[in-house]
Scaffold this motif. Sequence first.
Motif, mmCIF file in Angstrom:
data_model
loop_
_atom_site.group_PDB
_atom_site.id
_atom_site.type_symbol
_atom_site.label_atom_id
_atom_site.label_comp_id
_atom_site.label_asym_id
_atom_site.label_seq_id
_atom_site.Cartn_x
_atom_site.Cartn_y
_atom_site.Cartn_z
ATOM 1 N N HIS A 145 -25.989 -58.328 -25.639
ATOM 2 C CA HIS A 145 -24.793 -58.935 -26.219
ATOM 3 C C HIS A 145 -24.406 -60.193 -25.448
ATOM 4 C CE1 HIS A 145 -20.771 -59.179 -28.015
ATOM 5 N NE2 HIS A 145 -20.338 -59.430 -26.772
ATOM 6 N N ASP A 146 -24.457 -60.114 -24.137
ATOM 7 C CA ASP A 146 -23.950 -61.210 -23.307
ATOM 8 C C ASP A 146 -24.875 -62.428 -23.277
ATOM 9 O OD1 ASP A 146 -21.893 -59.548 -22.858
ATOM 10 O OD2 ASP A 146 -22.354 -59.111 -20.752
ATOM 11 N N ILE A 147 -26.161 -62.187 -23.468
ATOM 12 C CA ILE A 147 -27.125 -63.301 -23.407
ATOM 13 C C ILE A 147 -26.761 -64.405 -24.412
ATOM 14 C CG2 ILE A 147 -29.525 -63.934 -23.909
ATOM 15 C CD1 ILE A 147 -30.334 -61.238 -22.660
ATOM 16 N N PRO A 148 -26.674 -64.084 -25.697
ATOM 17 C CA PRO A 148 -26.355 -65.155 -26.651
ATOM 18 C C PRO A 148 -24.927 -65.678 -26.496
ATOM 19 C CG PRO A 148 -26.553 -63.042 -27.773
ATOM 20 C CD PRO A 148 -26.955 -62.813 -26.377
ATOM 21 N N VAL A 149 -24.033 -64.786 -26.095
ATOM 22 C CA VAL A 149 -22.649 -65.244 -25.935
ATOM 23 C C VAL A 149 -22.577 -66.344 -24.875
ATOM 24 C CG1 VAL A 149 -20.349 -64.591 -25.158
ATOM 25 C CG2 VAL A 149 -21.605 -63.090 -26.717
ATOM 26 N N TRP A 150 -23.229 -66.114 -23.749
ATOM 27 C CA TRP A 150 -23.190 -67.116 -22.688
ATOM 28 C C TRP A 150 -23.716 -68.455 -23.187
ATOM 29 C CZ3 TRP A 150 -26.769 -70.233 -20.257
ATOM 30 C CH2 TRP A 150 -26.310 -70.924 -19.114
ATOM 31 N N LEU A 151 -24.874 -68.396 -23.869
ATOM 32 C CA LEU A 151 -25.489 -69.640 -24.325
ATOM 33 C C LEU A 151 -24.577 -70.358 -25.321
ATOM 34 C CD1 LEU A 151 -28.039 -71.365 -23.998
ATOM 35 C CD2 LEU A 151 -28.976 -70.240 -26.010
ATOM 36 N N VAL A 154 -21.622 -71.881 -23.428
ATOM 37 C CA VAL A 154 -22.018 -73.035 -22.620
ATOM 38 C C VAL A 154 -22.240 -74.257 -23.510
ATOM 39 C CG1 VAL A 154 -24.203 -73.878 -21.672
ATOM 40 C CG2 VAL A 154 -22.857 -72.229 -20.406
ATOM 41 N N LEU A 155 -22.717 -74.002 -24.721
ATOM 42 C CA LEU A 155 -22.962 -75.101 -25.662
ATOM 43 C C LEU A 155 -21.700 -75.462 -26.440
ATOM 44 C CD1 LEU A 155 -26.441 -74.027 -27.096
ATOM 45 C CD2 LEU A 155 -25.964 -75.874 -25.488
ATOM 46 N N GLY A 156 -20.599 -74.799 -26.127
ATOM 47 C CA GLY A 156 -19.352 -75.082 -26.837
ATOM 48 C C GLY A 156 -19.418 -74.637 -28.285
ATOM 49 N N GLY A 157 -20.223 -73.610 -28.545
ATOM 50 C CA GLY A 157 -20.262 -73.042 -29.890
ATOM 51 C C GLY A 157 -21.008 -73.880 -30.895
ATOM 52 N N VAL A 183 -25.236 -61.050 -32.777
ATOM 53 C CA VAL A 183 -24.198 -61.774 -32.042
ATOM 54 C C VAL A 183 -24.113 -63.229 -32.506
ATOM 55 C CG1 VAL A 183 -23.511 -62.625 -29.774
ATOM 56 C CG2 VAL A 183 -24.329 -60.281 -30.032
ATOM 57 N N LEU A 184 -25.288 -63.837 -32.690
ATOM 58 C CA LEU A 184 -25.301 -65.257 -33.061
ATOM 59 C C LEU A 184 -24.668 -65.481 -34.439
ATOM 60 C CD1 LEU A 184 -28.718 -66.478 -31.663
ATOM 61 C CD2 LEU A 184 -26.433 -67.043 -30.853
ATOM 62 N N ALA A 185 -24.696 -64.428 -35.251
ATOM 63 C CA ALA A 185 -24.081 -64.558 -36.569
ATOM 64 C C ALA A 185 -22.598 -64.873 -36.446
ATOM 65 C CB ALA A 185 -24.290 -63.263 -37.360
ATOM 66 N N LYS A 186 -22.031 -64.514 -35.290
ATOM 67 C CA LYS A 186 -20.601 -64.782 -35.096
ATOM 68 C C LYS A 186 -20.349 -66.220 -34.653
ATOM 69 C CE LYS A 186 -19.948 -60.096 -33.465
ATOM 70 N NZ LYS A 186 -19.908 -59.414 -32.158
ATOM 71 N N TYR A 187 -21.403 -66.972 -34.360
ATOM 72 C CA TYR A 187 -21.235 -68.368 -33.946
ATOM 73 C C TYR A 187 -21.876 -69.273 -35.000
ATOM 74 C CZ TYR A 187 -19.881 -66.677 -29.319
ATOM 75 O OH TYR A 187 -19.244 -66.081 -28.279
ATOM 76 N N PRO A 188 -21.124 -69.644 -35.996
ATOM 77 C CA PRO A 188 -21.706 -70.419 -37.101
ATOM 78 C C PRO A 188 -22.246 -71.776 -36.635
ATOM 79 C CG PRO A 188 -19.296 -70.272 -37.301
ATOM 80 C CD PRO A 188 -19.683 -69.351 -36.196
ATOM 81 N N VAL A 307 -20.182 -70.344 -14.682
ATOM 82 C CA VAL A 307 -19.414 -69.198 -15.152
ATOM 83 C C VAL A 307 -18.519 -69.677 -16.290
ATOM 84 C CG1 VAL A 307 -17.774 -67.404 -14.517
ATOM 85 C CG2 VAL A 307 -19.443 -68.225 -12.839
ATOM 86 N N VAL A 308 -18.688 -69.059 -17.447
ATOM 87 C CA VAL A 308 -17.877 -69.486 -18.600
ATOM 88 C C VAL A 308 -17.078 -68.301 -19.107
ATOM 89 C CG1 VAL A 308 -19.397 -71.332 -19.352
ATOM 90 C CG2 VAL A 308 -19.828 -68.995 -20.118
ATOM 91 N N LYS A 309 -16.097 -68.616 -19.908
ATOM 92 C CA LYS A 309 -15.295 -67.534 -20.508
ATOM 93 C C LYS A 309 -15.839 -67.262 -21.898
ATOM 94 C CE LYS A 309 -10.896 -67.715 -18.139
ATOM 95 N NZ LYS A 309 -11.572 -67.136 -16.975
ATOM 96 N N GLY A 310 -15.726 -66.027 -22.321
ATOM 97 C CA GLY A 310 -16.197 -65.711 -23.663
ATOM 98 C C GLY A 310 -16.049 -64.239 -23.946
ATOM 99 N N ASP A 311 -16.509 -63.869 -25.099
ATOM 100 C CA ASP A 311 -16.371 -62.493 -25.556
ATOM 101 C C ASP A 311 -17.499 -61.649 -24.965
ATOM 102 O OD1 ASP A 311 -15.957 -60.164 -26.998
ATOM 103 O OD2 ASP A 311 -17.039 -60.924 -28.754
ATOM 104 N N PHE A 312 -17.472 -61.496 -23.655
ATOM 105 C CA PHE A 312 -18.549 -60.743 -23.007
ATOM 106 C C PHE A 312 -18.277 -59.251 -23.081
ATOM 107 C CE2 PHE A 312 -18.897 -64.903 -20.864
ATOM 108 C CZ PHE A 312 -20.189 -65.196 -21.248
ATOM 109 N N SER A 313 -19.319 -58.485 -22.798
ATOM 110 C CA SER A 313 -19.165 -57.036 -22.875
ATOM 111 C C SER A 313 -18.218 -56.567 -21.782
ATOM 112 C CB SER A 313 -20.524 -56.368 -22.721
ATOM 113 O OG SER A 313 -21.080 -56.726 -21.472
#
Lengths: 355, 500, 323, 322
Positions: A145-151, A154-157, A183-188, A307-313
């Motif tokens: 879950h956290d892998i794609p969220v971080w990326l 970091v890319l600003g969505g 997870v990536l489906a949540k980042y259009p 270190v970024v903020k996001g919807d991590f586990s």
Amino acid sequence: MKFNLLRKLALGTLALAGLFAAALPAQSADQKKYTIYLSNSVIGNDWLQQMLRSAEVSVKKGPLAGRVDLHIETVENTVQAQINSLNNIIAAKPDAIIVHAGSVSALDPTLERACAAGIVVVSFSQVVTAPCPWKVNTDWTSTNHDIPVWLAEVLGGKGKIIVDRGLPGSPISEASNKEIEAVLAKYPGIEVVGWYTSNYELGAEQAGVAALLAANPQIDGILTAGYGTGAIQALKDAGRPMVPIVMFAYNGSATACAQEPGLKCMIYTHPPYLSADAIKLAVDVLDGHPPANNLTENNYPRLTTDVVKGDFSKGAEFIKLEIGKNVFPDLPPGLVLPASPAWLDITPQEAAGTN
Amino acid sequence: MNLLEARDITKRFGGIVALDGMHFAAKAGEVHAILGENGAGKSTFIQILSGALVADRGKIMLRGKTVTAHGPGAARRAGIAPVFQELSLISDLTVGENIWFGDEALTPLRMISRRALNARTAALFAELGLDGIAPDRLVRSLSIGQQQLVEIAKGLACDPDILILDEATSALVPHEVDWLLDIARRRADAGKLVLYISHRMGEVRRVADRITVLRNGETVGTAETSAIGDDEIVAMMLGRRLNRLFPERHATATDRTALKASGLSVGHQLKGMDFTLREGEVLGVAGLQGHGQRELFMALAGAVRFGGSLEVWGRPVSIRSPRHALSQGIGVALLPEDRRHQGLLLAKPVRENVVLAALSRLTRFGLIDRQAEADVVSESVSRLQIKVGSPEQLAGTLSGGNQQKVVLAKLLATDARILLFFDPTRGVDVGTKAEIFAMMRDLAASGYAILFYSTDIAELVNVADRVMVLSYGRISATLPADQLSEDRILRATMIGQVAA
Amino acid sequence: MIPWLTNGLRSPSPILLAYLGALLIFVAVSLYSPGFAHPAHVSTLIVIAAFTGIVAIGQTMVIVGGGIDLSVPWLLNSAAVATTALTRSSDAALIWVVPMILVSSAGIGAINGLAIALLRVPPIVMTLSMNVMLMGLLFIVTRGFPPPPTPLALQWIANGRIATIGLPVMLFVWLALAAIALVVERRTAFGRYLYAVGSNRTVARLSGVPVAGTTIAAYAISGFTAGLAGVLLTGYAKQSYLGMGDPYLFTSIAAVAIGGASILGGSGSYLGTIAGALILTLLTGLLPIFRLDAGALKVIYGAVILFAVAIASPQLRRFFRRE
Amino acid sequence: MKRSLSSLLGRTDGWGMPLVVLFIIAGLIELMRPGSFGLEQLALICASAMILVFVATGETIVVMRGGIDLSVGGTLSLASVISATRADLPGLDLLPWLALILGVGFLIGVANALIISLLKLQPFLVTLATWSIVEGIALIVQPSEGGTVPPVWFAWGYSRPFGIPISVLLLMLLMLWWAWFRRTRMANSIRAAGSNERSAYLNRVSLMGTNIAAYGISGVMAALAGFFYATQTGAGSPVVGAQYVLPAIAAVVIGGTSLAGGRGGLTGTITGAFILNLTGTVVFLLKLTSYWQIVAQGAILVLVVITGSIVEARSERSGADR
């Protein structure tokens, strides 16, 4: 920071427990020496080697010193050989078997038989589907879950990325691929423009990334399931600027991350010392202190440049890469980080086998 | 009415025309010989008859009816049984399994009954007067002569209307040849047809009622055997008159000893031979199949290990391998029995075949000297009159005689001065035979020493200076030139047999 | 002028067809995805193909000689691990380490050859066992510890580009080795012997060809090239890792097969193998470009091998010539 | 005496020597760990050897035919995957699905045979290619190890008809089949075609027919192995077959079947498969560290083959007059 605190706490507790144990030599039942076999399915990669070394170290020092007579049985990459080997191990009537399984299901009947024979069975890493064995593993759900969220964060969505689909046929890869997709489906704003198959192998990673770079003029991020250094080299060969990369926690990968100017990366792990954890678990069970849950899943801290903020586990922890502290340029690149669990002190040298 | 008739048969292989509108007719109740040089089209015709090949054009008629079905099975059903020169036996099956292949008696579970098979085979052998071959032996453990007998028995087993004997005597010894000719005669007398293909004029004359000669894929003519002379037949085959088959023989041997063997032995097959071969001499070796001649030749060529001692050009040597035999200090070269499997790389060009054994001589600084190689090849081609389009032609596409010349060229390209000819004329046409004999005498005259084995005793009598007769792995007689006759040699092989 | 070249042109050989195939794939993919033909990417492809190509030098020789070498993966892996373990990232150490490794690799290949030629062990069994034994021995010797990074000089050879022209260094390494292989194959007595042994051992032996020596040498060369590929691969990966050699077993054999050699021995040429290596590398590049998953790639992979082999089939060619 | 023994060992389709080796290995095991071959233990040994035995059975027939079949790796995987992906269908009967799975295996074999026969291609390369294709299809059908096998089937994998473990029963059936098959005309034709295609053709053997039979049997056996794998493990794997290809060929060779074709048989192959299976136990009992076990297995493989070829060479020398 938090991790270190926790670790100190844990170490302290253990030390106390050790003192306590030492102070009460009368507890002879606890001091019984157990015969434990480690059944390993395959020998052909660095992770597995470190796994075996971690197991060996874990019974020589720390809380398990002198408690375990460890036998390692490695077979050569076939399910049949591992079943044979397990049959032989069962016939030797050990106290416990810890298993790195070559197949998630093929060993089930054999392991059930071991359980039925009163042997404590612990399956770790690629855990089996049979219900009876104890299981120790990385918390893959949160990791994946956290892998794609971080990326994405970091890319600003927003951006085009490429994804490594790991080893064809492997359940771990398959689970990872599915989770990442979900997870990536949540980042259009994030578009997967291509994927490749690294087989967790450096050469294939470099070739795959190179082909995708050639096909796509714009690539903003890379998710590898392997070394990452192949992806870095491919970027350099193509004359492209560095882009954020997620990679696996090899010392060499982390070193490259820390040393490559302008490179942002996140490194997730699946520590080889799971074998030590499994031995510990087996001893605990044999000592009469079984864990509450059949399945132990650990969400390990991830190393990162940013270190970024996001919807991590829940419970996800990110630690800044620091040379000398959690990355060791002087140690072999094939070393997997972190080298030691909290309850034991496996030095990086011991894990690398270079001491 | 003709039992068998072939009209306008044409068959091409790539650009090569093997049969070019040939025709043929034979009656029931005769032994009909088909003659022709190698490459004349005999084998192709036989293979078409027996269903192994399909003609491009033309038709085959049996009892006046055109045959339409193709394949070995169809031919067999039509009553045609071939006995092939290149044996058709399966070496990994037993004698019995081979003979009744596809016609075995089956048990209710559709299994082959071994016992019935062996009993039937034994009965067949008894009927044919063959002995000494156990039905349950694996064919691969038999000698070539025995295999040929099994192949013949197999052809006879189904009692065919048309029996085709293609060079069926090439590995047989004289009394076995007599046996086969007798069987052929009896079948003809019983109203069957026997087609007899052979290079051996003597046999043809003894057994055939009529003769058909082929040349270049066409039929030259058919004649009663009794109405036509040998010279005439040869002229028909060649399209010209052959001066003579055997060359003039002058004694060219010197006093120098090329090869001296004492107590030469190989396993149970060769039990201690003593002999000398002199420079300029052609020393003949005679013997029944399996009496040690193969071991003798293979031992001298370094291909099998042997006991006893050997001197070459006066120096004691121990030959460890064919490479060692061919090396400069020794120089012994073998022309092997089976040129297709032991002599030639069929899929490689003539050039590579010719220089294969001489490469170490043609290499400079590790690289092959192209010019030297080309020189050796062109010299060999012209010296031996090998008919090739270019040195790059593949050896497998040459006719039998030319293939044998390429093997010979390979020997001559080495430094070897001692040549071992093992049955060099097997399956070779008359014209090339004559050339090979002439070549052997020339080589002897120019100082080579030659050991010469042949299954055809007439060749030994007419080409060799002396003949040693082998029997049960020992020399039973050595006959000098003035005592050479087919009769004497034959008797010596027999005496040896009795004595042992 | 050059006989083999003119021969090759006279009959449109499988080799020529393999090159045409490689070209066709390259052009087709480049049209679909123009970046594919970008010089930087072409360089990358060449480097990747070079490793397969180098391993396949030995594999070609062994197959031409009528054998097969399945010990390639762990021989390569052993050489790679030895390189990084022994040099300890020092360029200077390469001077003695690399020759030593290459000699040992050739030696291990020679052991294969010895058992095959003298003890008559079938090549499949011998080299398969050798592969397994090397795997075990590697762990016994190194205790499996991951070695330090590769010396920089090796990294430069494997990953470097010649600045002025932009071509990868590996291209020149590969070309040099290919030239040597082709000369050995066509111009030396050993090459001739190899084809003779592969065509017919009996004929070869009776013609004075050192059959055992030739076989042993072919396997030694295969050991050498696998070892060399292992050394160079550490430069490419900047480290050695276990499992490095695994991809090279079937790619090396497939490259030889696509290049038109008969697996039965006696025919084939490294010239064809080069085309085979190129085709295989191009195919691997298809997966990301066309967004295929691994299953589809395997299907394509198999289909291409089948197609390449079928094209070389005399049966098929005869069929077309008749038209 | 010595000579007749060696000729006997060499002649019996080449399985005499491997059998001796197997008995030596089994003897060693029994010596080091008495009671290793009780019925329960035998059942376990058979169960773990069966998959290899099935694959090697088909391989034996193909090798006798003068070919080699690498595609069994793909077929096994595909069969296991098909077995494991259809649990959702209602009313699944074991037999029709088994028939379907075996049918798929047969078709793959027939495809191999047709390509090899019609285009006159080398079996090694053709089956290398079809292996890749079939494994690719398996990966498309089910991308990773898993799936579910209907409980009925799963139970079948561990059933004990007539009190005999299913694997032992299957092994006995297989040997019975071989005792029958080796004496059929088809077996002789396969041997003939493997020994010498030209001679076989002249003896009215259908070269394509024997290829279809051999590769068809091989495909069916590989599919059976895949089905058995699925019923034993309760899951299918799209890549598991690759593990069995080279060991199957090794079992065939250890069993005395010549890779040149024409010779050999299933008795030797089964012996070979068990030798491969039990060497692991020998080194386990020798208490070697695990890496030495791997080296020892390779060495044993080579040694068995070397002894086999020496015995054969001896018997050939003493048995034949050449």
